[in-house]
Design a protein around this motif. Structure first.
Motif, PDB file in Angstrom:
ATOM      1  N   UNK A 106      30.431  31.213  31.282  1.00  0.00           N
ATOM      2  CA  UNK A 106      29.843  31.005  32.605  1.00  0.00           C
ATOM      3  C   UNK A 106      30.910  31.009  33.695  1.00  0.00           C
ATOM      4  N   UNK A 107      32.080  30.412  33.408  1.00  0.00           N
ATOM      5  CA  UNK A 107      33.186  30.425  34.375  1.00  0.00           C
ATOM      6  C   UNK A 107      33.648  31.850  34.661  1.00  0.00           C
ATOM      7  N   UNK A 108      33.724  32.660  33.604  1.00  0.00           N
ATOM      8  CA  UNK A 108      34.145  34.050  33.774  1.00  0.00           C
ATOM      9  C   UNK A 108      33.125  34.826  34.610  1.00  0.00           C
ATOM     10  N   UNK A 109      31.845  34.606  34.347  1.00  0.00           N
ATOM     11  CA  UNK A 109      30.798  35.275  35.119  1.00  0.00           C
ATOM     12  C   UNK A 109      30.818  34.823  36.586  1.00  0.00           C
ATOM     13  N   UNK A 110      31.058  33.521  36.789  1.00  0.00           N
ATOM     14  CA  UNK A 110      31.115  32.993  38.151  1.00  0.00           C
ATOM     15  C   UNK A 110      32.277  33.610  38.927  1.00  0.00           C
ATOM     16  N   UNK A 111      33.419  33.761  38.260  1.00  0.00           N
ATOM     17  CA  UNK A 111      34.592  34.372  38.894  1.00  0.00           C
ATOM     18  C   UNK A 111      34.306  35.825  39.256  1.00  0.00           C
ATOM     19  N   UNK A 112      33.662  36.560  38.353  1.00  0.00           N
ATOM     20  CA  UNK A 112      33.330  37.959  38.618  1.00  0.00           C
ATOM     21  C   UNK A 112      32.341  38.065  39.770  1.00  0.00           C
ATOM     22  N   UNK A 113      31.400  37.131  39.822  1.00  0.00           N
ATOM     23  CA  UNK A 113      30.403  37.124  40.904  1.00  0.00           C
ATOM     24  C   UNK A 113      31.062  36.831  42.248  1.00  0.00           C
ATOM     25  N   UNK A 114      32.043  35.905  42.234  1.00  0.00           N
ATOM     26  CA  UNK A 114      32.726  35.534  43.471  1.00  0.00           C
ATOM     27  C   UNK A 114      33.581  36.677  44.008  1.00  0.00           C
ATOM     28  N   UNK A 115      34.077  37.533  43.124  1.00  0.00           N
ATOM     29  CA  UNK A 115      34.930  38.644  43.542  1.00  0.00           C
ATOM     30  C   UNK A 115      34.177  39.969  43.604  1.00  0.00           C
ATOM     31  N   UNK A 116      32.872  39.895  43.744  1.00  0.00           N
ATOM     32  CA  UNK A 116      32.054  41.106  43.786  1.00  0.00           C
ATOM     33  C   UNK A 116      32.432  41.999  44.972  1.00  0.00           C
ATOM     34  N   UNK A 117      33.002  41.406  46.027  1.00  0.00           N
ATOM     35  CA  UNK A 117      33.387  42.171  47.214  1.00  0.00           C
ATOM     36  C   UNK A 117      34.479  43.194  46.905  1.00  0.00           C
ATOM     37  N   UNK A 118      35.246  42.966  45.831  1.00  0.00           N
ATOM     38  CA  UNK A 118      36.332  43.876  45.482  1.00  0.00           C
ATOM     39  C   UNK A 118      35.916  44.900  44.432  1.00  0.00           C
ATOM     40  N   UNK A 119      34.632  45.005  44.177  1.00  0.00           N
ATOM     41  CA  UNK A 119      34.142  45.907  43.133  1.00  0.00           C
ATOM     42  C   UNK A 119      34.466  47.372  43.450  1.00  0.00           C
ATOM     43  N   UNK A 120      34.631  47.687  44.722  1.00  0.00           N
ATOM     44  CA  UNK A 120      34.925  49.098  45.085  1.00  0.00           C
ATOM     45  C   UNK A 120      36.345  49.496  44.703  1.00  0.00           C
ATOM     46  N   UNK A 121      37.183  48.555  44.270  1.00  0.00           N
ATOM     47  CA  UNK A 121      38.534  48.887  43.790  1.00  0.00           C
ATOM     48  C   UNK A 121      38.552  49.250  42.314  1.00  0.00           C
ATOM     49  N   UNK A 122      37.371  49.292  41.705  1.00  0.00           N
ATOM     50  CA  UNK A 122      37.261  49.633  40.280  1.00  0.00           C
ATOM     51  C   UNK A 122      37.854  50.998  40.011  1.00  0.00           C
ATOM     52  N   UNK A 123      38.516  51.164  38.874  1.00  0.00           N
ATOM     53  CA  UNK A 123      39.091  52.481  38.556  1.00  0.00           C
ATOM     54  C   UNK A 123      38.445  53.083  37.345  1.00  0.00           C
TER      55      UNK A 123
END
Length: 156
Positions: A139-156
């Motif tokens: 759940x902590x890992x999912x919460x962290x990913x959700x909080x950083x969703x704004x940086x999803x466009x940096x995906x490679x």
């Protein structure tokens, strides 16, 4: 980590009692100093204790617990223009299983029960019931990913 060639994935042989590669992987994660026999007895006993608590088959308890722990998203550090961003990414099926097994064993080791069998059994029962340290880690890992969703466009 080699940049040239990717490491070859070795097949894990199924365990003798349940004929399951998942049980083999849990045994290998529990194993310390190459003591496989001791690790097998710990895992088998823990599965039996957990199945008696839940009134399910031992193998279904383990598979459902691992299934509940598996993370869907994780963050990876990505350097863009001198700044590091935590970029949320999907987790491959193989890595999901590896992380779930690792978290299960680590959280079991941190518990306060007496004996590794009882610790692992309690953690398995908790994970089966969507509770415990491994589920909290996911759940902590999912919460962290959700909080950083704004940086999803940096995906490679």
């Amino acid at each position: 980590m080699s940049r040239r060639n990717q490491a070859v994935k070795r097949e894990v042989l199924p365990d003798p009692l349940y004929n399951s590669t998942l049980v083999s992987k849990v045994v290998n994660q529990v194993m310390v100093d190459g003591k496989k026999g001791i690790a097998q007895s710990i895992v088998y006993t823990a599965m039996k204790i957990a199945s008696e608590k839940i009134n399910e088959e031992p193998l279904t308890v383990l598979t459902n617990a691992i299934e509940n722990i598996k993370p869907k998203l994780e963050t990876k550090a990505r350097r863009v223009g001198g700044a590091n961003y935590q970029v949320p990414m999907d987790v491959s099926a193989e890595r999901q299983q590896t992380l779930a097994i690792r978290w299960l064993v680590i959280c079991a080791r941190k518990r306060n029960e007496r004996g590794m069998e009882n610790r692992l059994a309690a953690e398995l029962a908790d994970a089966f019931n969507q509770a415990g340290g491994a589920i909290k880690k996911r759940d902590d890992m999912h919460r962290q990913a959700e909080a950083n969703k704004a940086f999803a466009h940096y995906r490679w």
